[in-house]
Scaffold this active site. Structure first.
Site, mmCIF file in Angstrom:
data_model
loop_
_atom_site.group_PDB
_atom_site.id
_atom_site.type_symbol
_atom_site.label_atom_id
_atom_site.label_comp_id
_atom_site.label_asym_id
_atom_site.label_seq_id
_atom_site.Cartn_x
_atom_site.Cartn_y
_atom_site.Cartn_z
ATOM 1 N N ARG A 150 2.116 8.542 4.297
ATOM 2 C CA ARG A 150 0.892 9.015 4.716
ATOM 3 C C ARG A 150 -0.415 8.084 5.314
ATOM 4 N NH1 ARG A 150 1.635 10.731 -1.592
ATOM 5 N NH2 ARG A 150 2.434 7.945 -1.528
ATOM 6 N N ILE A 151 -0.486 6.928 5.066
ATOM 7 C CA ILE A 151 -1.902 6.575 5.851
ATOM 8 C C ILE A 151 -1.243 6.296 7.398
ATOM 9 C CG2 ILE A 151 -2.405 3.939 6.224
ATOM 10 C CD1 ILE A 151 -2.254 3.641 2.789
ATOM 11 N N ILE A 225 -3.026 -3.382 8.251
ATOM 12 C CA ILE A 225 -3.608 -3.345 7.161
ATOM 13 C C ILE A 225 -3.009 -2.767 5.631
ATOM 14 C CG2 ILE A 225 -5.004 -1.969 8.197
ATOM 15 C CD1 ILE A 225 -2.514 0.263 6.982
ATOM 16 N N ARG A 227 0.727 -5.084 4.098
ATOM 17 C CA ARG A 227 0.557 -6.189 3.003
ATOM 18 C C ARG A 227 1.489 -7.219 3.992
ATOM 19 N NH1 ARG A 227 -1.722 -3.505 -0.202
ATOM 20 N NH2 ARG A 227 -0.324 -3.746 -1.970
ATOM 21 N N ASP A 251 -6.375 -7.107 7.793
ATOM 22 C CA ASP A 251 -6.997 -7.347 6.508
ATOM 23 C C ASP A 251 -6.087 -7.848 5.372
ATOM 24 O OD1 ASP A 251 -9.040 -5.762 4.956
ATOM 25 O OD2 ASP A 251 -7.902 -4.389 4.274
ATOM 26 N N GLU A 256 -2.587 -14.191 -0.512
ATOM 27 C CA GLU A 256 -4.453 -14.120 -0.091
ATOM 28 C C GLU A 256 -5.371 -14.695 -1.784
ATOM 29 O OE1 GLU A 256 -4.620 -9.726 -0.194
ATOM 30 O OE2 GLU A 256 -3.646 -9.806 1.853
ATOM 31 N N HIS A 274 -9.026 -7.804 2.585
ATOM 32 C CA HIS A 274 -8.752 -6.423 2.863
ATOM 33 C C HIS A 274 -9.147 -5.782 1.624
ATOM 34 C CE1 HIS A 274 -4.414 -6.014 -0.323
ATOM 35 N NE2 HIS A 274 -5.364 -4.617 -0.358
#
Ligand code: 8YV
Length: 308
Positions: A150-151, A225, A227, A251, A256, A274
């Site tokens: 989808r992304i 964008i 992982r 991102d 993290e 993120h």
């Protein structure tokens, strides 16, 4: 009231409705204490995209029925174990697609046009001494999308409007007009921008490695964008230092909120904390899905967005 274990820091607009409908236990700062006192009562877990849920934790929660992810990525959830135990898993797809795709485009523009560097140039008072160096155009370049879900598809649609050719690699060829590459290395070799938009987890761990970065080449830019786990960060640092790739727009990171010193020091890397889905509108919609999925489950109704 049913009991929930909260495994991630959550915004007030999600905490409020959860606290109104459930007894909520703080698993972020007091997990062991909560388990010692309430393990037998917990029927649901709320977690963020990327929160790791060890199998051993599930084993300590005999009354658990559902895990609700405040995010689209559920790579931290052992879904096979959940399926075997009959645990339901939900996430928050669709509502964040546009924001995350917009952020990928922003990173493409920031890296190609060197916008973060240009902004620092103005603030540092360097403009009067001469113009900012020329950057690179998008028109006619190729964006290689790793993961046309989808992304990834939303990123492809946006970048096509900017005049880029689109290629992709994923588990399977799709009925789209974009060029399909049967390996990630092949995709990197044809890409000016290699854009990571695939799920995290074991199947994609460190898929962007030395070889892929070498194939991307000295004119190439890596955008992530998805992982941090998908990219071998040490290999990325080496590639940037050696000029083996031109730039990176990130991102997400392996560990993290820690960002390697070498990335912080590199002017050709754009670093974001993120924030792909981090807008008021989207996070409120994500929170709504978390609340409604839990309400559907405990109300005996079908889940809105189940992944298992
Ligand atoms: C958020 C995400 O960082 O959706 C995901 O998988 O990584 C992001 O949207 C996170 O889930 C919000 O807590």
């Amino acid at each position: 009231m049913n009991h929930l274990l909260l495994l991630a820091p959550l915004p007030d607009f999600l905490l409020q409705p959860l606290r109104a409908a459930y007894v909520c236990h703080d698993g972020v700062t007091d997990l062991e204490g909560v388990l010692a006192r309430e393990a037998g009562l917990i029927r649901g877990i709320v977690l963020a995209g990327g929160t790791i849920v060890p199998e051993a934790l599930l084993e300590r929660l005999p009354a658990l029925e559902i895990l609700s992810v405040f995010g689209v990525g559920y790579d931290g959830v052992p879904v096979d174990v959940c399926r075997r135990r009959g645990l339901r898993v939900t996430n928050t797809p669709d509502v964040l697609t546009d924001d995350v795709a917009d952020l990928a485009v922003a990173l493409v523009l920031m890296t190609s046009r060197r916008l973060a560097e240009a902004e620092r140039f103005v603030r540092a008072g360097e403009w009067p001494a001469g113009p900012f160096p020329l950057a690179h155009a998008l028109r006619g370049k190729t964006a290689g999308i790793f993961g046309l879900g989808r992304i990834g598809a939303a990123i492809a649609r946006r970048l096509a409007v900017h005049g880029l050719h689109i290629a992709y690699h994923g588990r399977r060829r799709q009925p789209v007009d974009y060029a399909y590459c049967s390996s990630l290395q092949e995709l990197a070799a044809v890409s000016d921008f290699l854009i990571v938009a695939c799920p995290g987890g074991g199947a994609t761990r460190q898929a962007v490695d030395n070889e892929v970065l070498a194939a991307l080449g000295p004119q190439g830019t890596l955008i992530n964008i998805a992982r941090g786990s998908v990219v071998d960060e040490a290999a990325l640092v080496r590639a940037l230092e050696a000029g083996a790739i031109r730039a990176a727009g990130l991102d997400v990171f392996e560990n993290e909120p820690q960002v390697p010193e070498a990335l912080l020091a590199s002017p050709r890397v754009v670093l974001l904390p993120h924030v792909g889905s981090a807008t008021q509108e989207t996070r409120v919609a994500m929170a709504g899905l978390v609340v409604e999925n839990l309400a559907a489950h405990f109300g005996g109704r079908p889940l809105l967005t189940p992944v298992a």
